[in-house]
Design a protein around this motif. Structure first.
Motif: not given
Length: 349
Positions: A129, A153, A199, A201
Motif C-alpha cells: 500500500h 492499494s 484498492m 483507501d
C-alpha cells in the motif's frame, strides 16, 4: 488461535525500516521495541496484512501527541511534501519490502488467493500500500510501474493535502467534514486505480473526498484503518452516513487500534479496557453487517491499547471477543475472511 489468523488492514513497519530503526534481518529474529516482528507475529497469530509505504514529514515535523493528551485539540496539518522527496522514499519503501521478503519475513501477495494460501504461515502475507499519493506522477507512469512491482492499494492522501485531494487534520471533537474534496487530478487518479484494480483507501480523506470516491469508483469502498465517529467523535473516524456508503458498496472498515481514535474522550492514552475497542466493532457490525468489518491496527504507527501492546498481544483481544459472545464464524470473518473477500472483489483474483 491458528484457526483465526489475523489479516490486518494497515501497519507502518516499513517506515521503521526506512528510518533505520530496524533491519529486515532483525524483523525475522525479533526486535526489542515496536509492534511487529516474526516471533511476535507467530505468538499472536498475526498472519500479515496491508503494509504501508508512508513518506514522513521533513525536519522531524510530527503530530503533536502531547497536545492530544488533553482534549479538545485542533492540530495544524504538516505542510505538503515535494514529489521528489516522495518518489525517493517510496522507491526505498519497495526496496525495504523486497528485503523483508528476501529475509523470509513476508510473502508479497498480489492476489486474494495468494493471501489465503499464505494464512497461517511463519512468513507474514503482505499486500503493498502507498499511504499518500504524493509520489504518483500526473501521467501515472510510476503508478503502473509500482503496480507491476506489487502495489495493490493506495490512499490519495495521508492527512497532508496533496495535488489529488485533502486530508483531515487531527481534531477532537470533530467529524471529517473539513475542506474541499478531490481535485480534478484526484478524480482521474481514482479512475486509473479502478482500471488497474488498485484498492482505494478512504482513511485520512475528508468527508467531501470520501463522497467523491463513492461517486466515481466502481470498486467496494474501503477504509483500511478508521473507527466509528459515533463512539469517538474524532476527525479521523467515520460518520454513520459514511459507514452506510461503505455498506452499500459491500466494502469494509478496518478497526484502528490508535488510542485517540478509540477512546470516547479522544485522549492519546493507552490505559483503558478492551471493551472500548469492542464498542467500535459492535457499532460497525450493527451498522454495516458482520461481513464488512475487519482489523486495521495501525501497528508501528500508533499508540495502541496497553492490554494489546503489540501483535503478540492479539490473543488478549480474541479472549475479549470470546467473553463478549463472539463465536467462531464471526471471529473468522473479522480476523481475515472479510478482508480476503473484499480484496478478491477489488482485484478480481
Amino acid at each position: 488461535m491458528t484457526n483465526f489468523p489475523v489479516f490486518d488492514g494497515h501497519n507502518d513497519l516499513v517506515l521503521r525500516l526506512l528510518k533505520g530503526d530496524v533491519t529486515a534481518e532483525q524483523v525475522t529474529q525479533g526486535v526489542p521495541d515496536g509492534h511487529i516482528d516474526t516471533p511476535r507475529a507467530i505468538k499472536g497469530g498475526f498472519g500479515g496484512g496491508i503494509f504501508a509505504i508512508f513518506v514522513p514529514n521533513p525536519d522531524n515535523i510530527s503530530v503533536d501527541h502531547e497536545a492530544m493528551k488533553t482534549p479538545p485539540y485542533a492540530l495544524p496539518l504538516p505542510p505538503p511534501i515535494t514529489e521528489q522527496r516522495a518518489v525517493e522514499w517510496t522507491e526505498n519503501g519497495f526496496t525495504a519490502l523486497e528485503a523483508l521478503e528476501a529475509a523470509d519475513a513476508i510473502t508479497i501477495c498480489r492476489s486474494a488467493a495468494e493471501i489465503s494460501g499464505a494464512l497461517p504461515s511463519p512468513k507474514m502475507a503482505a499486500s503493498i500500500h502507498i499511504e499518500g499519493a504524493e509520489a504518483v506522477d500526473r501521467d501515472f507512469a510510476r503508478l503502473h510501474d509500482w503496480h507491476a512491482r506489487g502495489l495493490r492499494s493506495l490512499g490519495p492522501v495521508w492527512s497532508r493535502d496533496t495535488v489529488w485531494g485533502h486530508g483531515v487534520p487531527f481534531r477532537f471533537p470533530s467529524d471529517g467534514d473539513i475542506g474541499p474534496g478531490l481535485t480534478d487530478a484526484g478524480k482521474a487518479l481514482i479512475r486509473e486505480c479502478n482500471s488497474l484494480r488498485i484498492m482505494i483507501d478512504l482513511s485520512h480523506l475528508n468527508a467531501k473526498g470520501v463522497e467523491d470516491v463513492a461517486r466515481i469508483s466502481d470498486a467496494p469502498l474501503v477504509a483500511s484503518h478508521s473507527n466509528a465517529c459515533a463512539v469517538c467523535p474524532h476527525s479521523r473516524n467515520l460518520t454513520d452516513r459514511q459507514l452506510d456508503m461503505i455498506r452499500d458498496s459491500d466494502g469494509i472498515v478496518g478497526v484502528n487500534f490508535a488510542s485517540a481514535f478509540l477512546r470516547p474522550d479522544g485522549k492519546w492514552d493507552d490505559k483503558f479496557g478492551l471493551d472500548i475497542l469492542l464498542r467500535h466493532f459492535d457499532h460497525l457490525v450493527e451498522r454495516m453487517g458482520e461481513d464488512r468489518v475487519g482489523f486495521g491496527s495501525d501497528f508501528d504507527g500508533a499508540l495502541v491499547p496497553a492490554l494489546i501492546g503489540d501483535c503478540a498481544g492479539l490473543p488478549n483481544l480474541m479472549t475479549a471477543f470470546r467473553d463478549s459472545g463472539v463465536g467462531d464464524a464471526l471471529l473468522a470473518k473479522l480476523t481475515h475472511e472479510n478482508w480476503v473477500r473484499v480484496l478478491r472483489q477489488t482485484w478480481g483474483v
